[in-house]
Design an enzyme around this catalytic site. Structure first.
Site, PDB file in Angstrom:
ATOM      1  N   ASP A   9      50.354  37.593  39.627  1.00  0.00           N
ATOM      2  CA  ASP A   9      49.525  36.564  38.982  1.00  0.00           C
ATOM      3  C   ASP A   9      49.242  36.913  37.523  1.00  0.00           C
ATOM      4  OD1 ASP A   9      48.002  34.282  38.589  1.00  0.00           O
ATOM      5  OD2 ASP A   9      46.168  35.205  39.336  1.00  0.00           O
ATOM      6  N   GLU A  44      55.214  35.496  40.148  1.00  0.00           N
ATOM      7  CA  GLU A  44      54.231  34.829  39.291  1.00  0.00           C
ATOM      8  C   GLU A  44      53.924  35.671  38.057  1.00  0.00           C
ATOM      9  OE1 GLU A  44      50.395  31.864  39.835  1.00  0.00           O
ATOM     10  OE2 GLU A  44      50.884  33.251  41.459  1.00  0.00           O
ATOM     11  N   TYR A 128      59.607  33.452  44.790  1.00  0.00           N
ATOM     12  CA  TYR A 128      58.271  32.888  44.672  1.00  0.00           C
ATOM     13  C   TYR A 128      58.393  31.419  45.075  1.00  0.00           C
ATOM     14  CZ  TYR A 128      53.895  31.256  42.555  1.00  0.00           C
ATOM     15  OH  TYR A 128      52.668  30.673  42.335  1.00  0.00           O
ATOM     16  N   ASP A 167      56.405  36.002  47.827  1.00  0.00           N
ATOM     17  CA  ASP A 167      55.326  35.092  48.198  1.00  0.00           C
ATOM     18  C   ASP A 167      55.985  33.819  48.711  1.00  0.00           C
ATOM     19  OD1 ASP A 167      53.274  33.289  48.346  1.00  0.00           O
ATOM     20  OD2 ASP A 167      52.638  33.486  46.264  1.00  0.00           O
ATOM     21  N   ASP A 240      52.865  36.674  52.323  1.00  0.00           N
ATOM     22  CA  ASP A 240      53.854  37.512  51.650  1.00  0.00           C
ATOM     23  C   ASP A 240      54.636  38.272  52.719  1.00  0.00           C
ATOM     24  OD1 ASP A 240      52.824  37.474  48.589  1.00  0.00           O
ATOM     25  OD2 ASP A 240      51.117  37.501  49.970  1.00  0.00           O
ATOM     26  N   ASP A 265      43.091  37.818  45.591  1.00  0.00           N
ATOM     27  CA  ASP A 265      44.419  37.256  45.413  1.00  0.00           C
ATOM     28  C   ASP A 265      45.382  38.063  46.303  1.00  0.00           C
ATOM     29  OD1 ASP A 265      45.847  35.106  44.251  1.00  0.00           O
ATOM     30  OD2 ASP A 265      46.791  36.450  42.834  1.00  0.00           O
ATOM     31  N   HIS A 266      46.573  38.367  45.820  1.00  0.00           N
ATOM     32  CA  HIS A 266      47.581  38.992  46.669  1.00  0.00           C
ATOM     33  C   HIS A 266      47.461  40.512  46.681  1.00  0.00           C
ATOM     34  CE1 HIS A 266      50.220  35.399  47.250  1.00  0.00           C
ATOM     35  NE2 HIS A 266      49.602  35.018  46.142  1.00  0.00           N
TER      36      HIS A 266
END
Length: 275
Positions: A9, A44, A128, A167, A240, A265-266
């Protein structure tokens, strides 16, 4: 061989940002570097079409001095500074790099969503996957993407075994998110997206996390940033994945999430394949 995949991100924010979140992102990068993987897939990245500036590249290589990298960014006619992927790989590895277009609809083929590396024994490809968006406005295009992407993986697998990470923007089963009952019409958990992911697996691939960990519950890879308590309460999603060709499943010895600390987030995911 060890592989790590992470939706970062914004690579720029992680490398040179000055916010508390940037500090948390750099802590995750250090965690990844300490794992010393052979391959790192980042999604990302949000880099411009011509890539990093010198300050960003210097910072990246301070974390990963023993790596080369290959990246693809969003470019016209797609939005700038959007999506994007980068794969880092140890300098001693012999790979050929490809940035495939899969015949996806709208601007998806121009959003920098896939990097594929061909090694002597396997393909490592990272993705992605497009999000279906607010109000599911991109769901129909997402379904076309899913179909085209499945065909792409199958085409790779006719040549040599495949390791695919990234992702995928879908929680496959109810066990893969904390609150399934309230999310059946949410992007990432529609019947259409879940069925499309099943079709990927049915075409000859294995979800390595479930392969090794069975039906373990409450283990997720993403927690919504806009809900401040999502990670504290572990109200997450597993979106993911590391997928491998059926022929590799006996060689998979580890598939797990890495600790990303307080950062929402991830979280990164990790895979070890014993070639």
């Amino acid at each position: 061989m060890k592989f790590i995949s992470w939706n970062i991100d914004s690579l720029n924010a992680a490398l040179t940002g000055t916010s508390p979140r940037s500090d948390l992102s750099r802590a995750v990068l250090k965690t990844i570097a300490d794992e010393n993987p052979d391959f790192i897939g980042l999604q990302e990245t949000k880099l411009p079409a011509d890539g990093m500036n010198s300050a960003q590249q210097e910072k990246l290589l301070s974390f990963f001095p023993d790596y080369d990298f290959a990246f693809v960014s969003s470019r016209e006619p797609a939005k700038k500074g959007y999506a994007g992927t980068m794969t880092l790989y140890k300098k001693n590895l012999q790979v050929e790099v490809d940035f495939p277009q899969i015949g996806a609809p709208d601007t998806m083929d121009f959003e920098g969503r896939i990097v594929t590396l061909e090694a002597p024994e396997f393909f490592y490809t990272q993705v992605y996957t497009p999000n279906s968006g607010d109000g599911l406005k991109r769901l129909s295009d997402r379904q076309v993407w899913d179909s085209k992407y499945t065909e792409y993986l199958k085409s790779l697998a006719t040549k040599k075994p495949v390791i695919a990470s990234g992702d995928f923007n879908v929680a496959h089963k109810e066990i893969d998110l904390a609150n399934p009952d309230s999310n059946h019409f949410s992007a990432g958990f529609t019947d259409e997206e879940r069925n499309d992911f099943t079709r990927i697996l049915d075409s000859g691939f294995v979800d390595t996390f479930r392969l090794l960990n069975g039906d373990v519950k409450s283990v997720y890879s993403w927690w919504a940033q806009r809900i401040k308590t999502s990670k504290i309460n572990n109200s997450g999603w597993r979106i993911d994945y590391f997928l491998v060709s059926e022929s590799l499943k006996e060689k998979v010895s580890l598939s797990k999430m890495l600790d990303s600390g307080q950062r929402q987030d991830h979280a990164p995911i990790e895979l070890i394949v014993d070639f």
